[in-house]
Design a protein around this motif. Structure first.
Motif, PDB file in Angstrom:
ATOM      1  N   ILE A 143       0.840  -1.195   0.000  1.00  0.00           N
ATOM      2  CA  ILE A 143       0.000   0.000   0.000  1.00  0.00           C
ATOM      3  C   ILE A 143       0.877   1.247   0.000  1.00  0.00           C
ATOM      4  N   ALA A 144       0.566   2.190  -0.905  1.00  0.00           N
ATOM      5  CA  ALA A 144       1.239   3.485  -0.939  1.00  0.00           C
ATOM      6  C   ALA A 144       0.208   4.592  -0.730  1.00  0.00           C
ATOM      7  N   SER A 199      -7.760   2.970   9.890  1.00  0.00           N
ATOM      8  CA  SER A 199      -7.765   2.143   8.675  1.00  0.00           C
ATOM      9  C   SER A 199      -6.918   0.886   8.790  1.00  0.00           C
ATOM     10  N   PHE A 200      -6.652   0.434  10.000  1.00  0.00           N
ATOM     11  CA  PHE A 200      -5.832  -0.766  10.146  1.00  0.00           C
ATOM     12  C   PHE A 200      -6.596  -2.033   9.784  1.00  0.00           C
ATOM     13  N   ASP A 201      -7.874  -2.080  10.090  1.00  0.00           N
ATOM     14  CA  ASP A 201      -8.644  -3.301   9.871  1.00  0.00           C
ATOM     15  C   ASP A 201      -9.513  -3.258   8.620  1.00  0.00           C
ATOM     16  N   ASP A 202     -10.001  -2.079   8.247  1.00  0.00           N
ATOM     17  CA  ASP A 202     -10.830  -1.976   7.047  1.00  0.00           C
ATOM     18  C   ASP A 202     -10.887  -0.524   6.577  1.00  0.00           C
ATOM     19  N   GLY A 203     -11.459  -0.333   5.383  1.00  0.00           N
ATOM     20  CA  GLY A 203     -11.654   1.006   4.855  1.00  0.00           C
ATOM     21  C   GLY A 203     -10.405   1.725   4.417  1.00  0.00           C
ATOM     22  N   VAL A 204      -9.331   1.001   4.113  1.00  0.00           N
ATOM     23  CA  VAL A 204      -8.063   1.666   3.809  1.00  0.00           C
ATOM     24  C   VAL A 204      -8.140   2.479   2.515  1.00  0.00           C
ATOM     25  N   GLU A 206     -11.514   3.356   1.047  1.00  0.00           N
ATOM     26  CA  GLU A 206     -12.713   4.173   1.212  1.00  0.00           C
ATOM     27  C   GLU A 206     -12.487   5.319   2.196  1.00  0.00           C
ATOM     28  N   SER A 207     -11.796   5.047   3.293  1.00  0.00           N
ATOM     29  CA  SER A 207     -11.560   6.099   4.292  1.00  0.00           C
ATOM     30  C   SER A 207     -10.630   7.185   3.768  1.00  0.00           C
ATOM     31  N   TRP A 208      -9.722   6.815   2.860  1.00  0.00           N
ATOM     32  CA  TRP A 208      -8.857   7.827   2.248  1.00  0.00           C
ATOM     33  C   TRP A 208      -9.708   8.882   1.547  1.00  0.00           C
ATOM     34  N   LEU A 209     -10.716   8.452   0.802  1.00  0.00           N
ATOM     35  CA  LEU A 209     -11.607   9.396   0.142  1.00  0.00           C
ATOM     36  C   LEU A 209     -12.414  10.194   1.159  1.00  0.00           C
ATOM     37  N   ASP A 210     -12.877   9.528   2.207  1.00  0.00           N
ATOM     38  CA  ASP A 210     -13.689  10.203   3.225  1.00  0.00           C
ATOM     39  C   ASP A 210     -12.910  11.318   3.918  1.00  0.00           C
ATOM     40  N   PHE A 211     -11.657  11.036   4.273  1.00  0.00           N
ATOM     41  CA  PHE A 211     -10.885  12.003   5.057  1.00  0.00           C
ATOM     42  C   PHE A 211     -10.225  13.082   4.195  1.00  0.00           C
ATOM     43  N   ALA A 212      -9.768  12.724   2.992  1.00  0.00           N
ATOM     44  CA  ALA A 212      -8.960  13.651   2.197  1.00  0.00           C
ATOM     45  C   ALA A 212      -9.773  14.499   1.227  1.00  0.00           C
ATOM     46  N   GLY A 243     -10.389  -3.900   3.142  1.00  0.00           N
ATOM     47  CA  GLY A 243      -8.974  -4.091   3.465  1.00  0.00           C
ATOM     48  C   GLY A 243      -8.472  -3.034   4.423  1.00  0.00           C
ATOM     49  N   GLY A 244      -7.388  -3.346   5.120  1.00  0.00           N
ATOM     50  CA  GLY A 244      -6.777  -2.408   6.046  1.00  0.00           C
ATOM     51  C   GLY A 244      -5.268  -2.521   5.985  1.00  0.00           C
ATOM     52  N   PHE A 245      -4.572  -1.614   6.662  1.00  0.00           N
ATOM     53  CA  PHE A 245      -3.115  -1.681   6.688  1.00  0.00           C
ATOM     54  C   PHE A 245      -2.633  -3.012   7.237  1.00  0.00           C
ATOM     55  N   SER A 246      -3.334  -3.541   8.239  1.00  0.00           N
ATOM     56  CA  SER A 246      -2.962  -4.829   8.820  1.00  0.00           C
ATOM     57  C   SER A 246      -3.769  -5.985   8.250  1.00  0.00           C
ATOM     58  N   ASP A 247      -4.779  -5.685   7.471  1.00  0.00           N
ATOM     59  CA  ASP A 247      -5.645  -6.708   6.884  1.00  0.00           C
ATOM     60  C   ASP A 247      -5.666  -6.504   5.372  1.00  0.00           C
TER      61      ASP A 247
END
Length: 275
Positions: A143-144, A199-204, A206-212, A243-247
């Motif tokens: 992931i980048a 975003s460790f467990d999920d939304g890695v 989708e959450s990028w779009l939500d936050f940024a 997906g997440g950073f750890s998942d």
């Protein structure tokens, strides 16, 4: 939210199964420009670039290896997987030696050249790392997260411009970046920290779009995108959403890509994204 599927290549190869046991994250905050041995001009200096890198890094404090390579320690060779030497894997500071990377710098894109470029910190090895000529993720990186203007251009993606850095057998799955220019300030540190922590467990993706994402009613928008590689649209969407950073989900051979974005987003230096 608009989801576009990428072109799927006819030839597919089996996905390699080798895995690295250690969990590693590298951050690259390139804040200083125009000084001795530095790239660019002094007007490009933004101290917040190293601040956001530190905030992102701190969320991974319990990982096996957490490395910071800021300013002149952020070199083009660390991003170079093509040609020789391939320091992105041979050097422990290289981007393809980690599982997750975060980069905050200036960026640009070329439609005629079909690439995105990232500004580097050290002039000695070259001031621009390109997705076309330099980057090849064929070792460890999954992931980048790229906080740089024009680092995930929609039209470059349409032309297949990001495919050259992801072999079919790669473990690399996600490039979170920006279509067009994006704003920079202390607010970035706030949302980068929240994004990393949640975003460790999920939304890695989708959450990028939500936050940024930022809908600037009085000017240009901030338009984050998430580009995901895999052998089917369903697997790519699963990684984006679940997906997440750890998942990190196995999306199979990297024979195609999907780009996720918010429809109607209209940035500076990028076309309006379709609704």
């Amino acid at each position: 939210m608009r989801v576009c599927a990428g072109l799927v290549l006819i030839v597919s190869l089996s996905l390699g199964t080798a895995a690295h046991a250690a969990e590693e994250v590298h951050v690259y905050g390139i804040a200083k420009f125009g000084g001795g041995g530095e790239c660019g001009s002094q007007s490009q200096t933004h101290s917040i670039h190293t601040t956001t890198a530190a905030v992102f890094r701190d969320a991974f404090s319990d990982w096996d290896s957490v490395a910071t390579n800021n300013n002149k320690n952020a070199k083009r060779t660390y991003f170079k997987g093509k040609g020789s030497p391939t320091a992105d894997t041979m050097d422990v500071r290289g981007v393809d030696d980690a599982d997750v990377i975060y980069v905050h710098t200036h960026g640009g894109h070329s439609l005629s050249g079909n690439y995105t470029s990232l500004s580097m910190g050290s002039a000695a090895e070259g001031c621009s790392a390109r997705t076309s000529n330099d980057m090849l993720f064929n070792s460890d990186l999954d992931i980048a997260v790229i906080k740089a203007c024009q680092s995930g251009d929609y039209e470059v993606w349409q032309q297949g411009g990001y495919s050259a850095m992801v072999p079919h057998t790669s473990t690399f799955t996600m490039w979170n970046a920006f279509h067009g220019n994006s704003s920079c300030g202390i607010h970035v540190a706030a949302y980068v920290g929240l994004y990393a922590l949640t975003s460790f467990d999920d939304g890695v993706g989708e959450s990028w779009l939500d936050f940024a994402y930022w809908n600037n009613w009085f000017g240009d928008d901030d338009c984050p995108v998430s580009i995901v590689w895999g052998d089917s649209a369903a697997k790519r969407h699963n990684m984006y959403e679940n997906g997440g950073f750890s998942d990190r989900k196995n999306t199979g051979a990297k024979t195609g890509s999907s780009i996720f974005f918010i429809g109607g987003c209209e940035p500076e230096k990028g076309v309006e994204l379709p609704d």
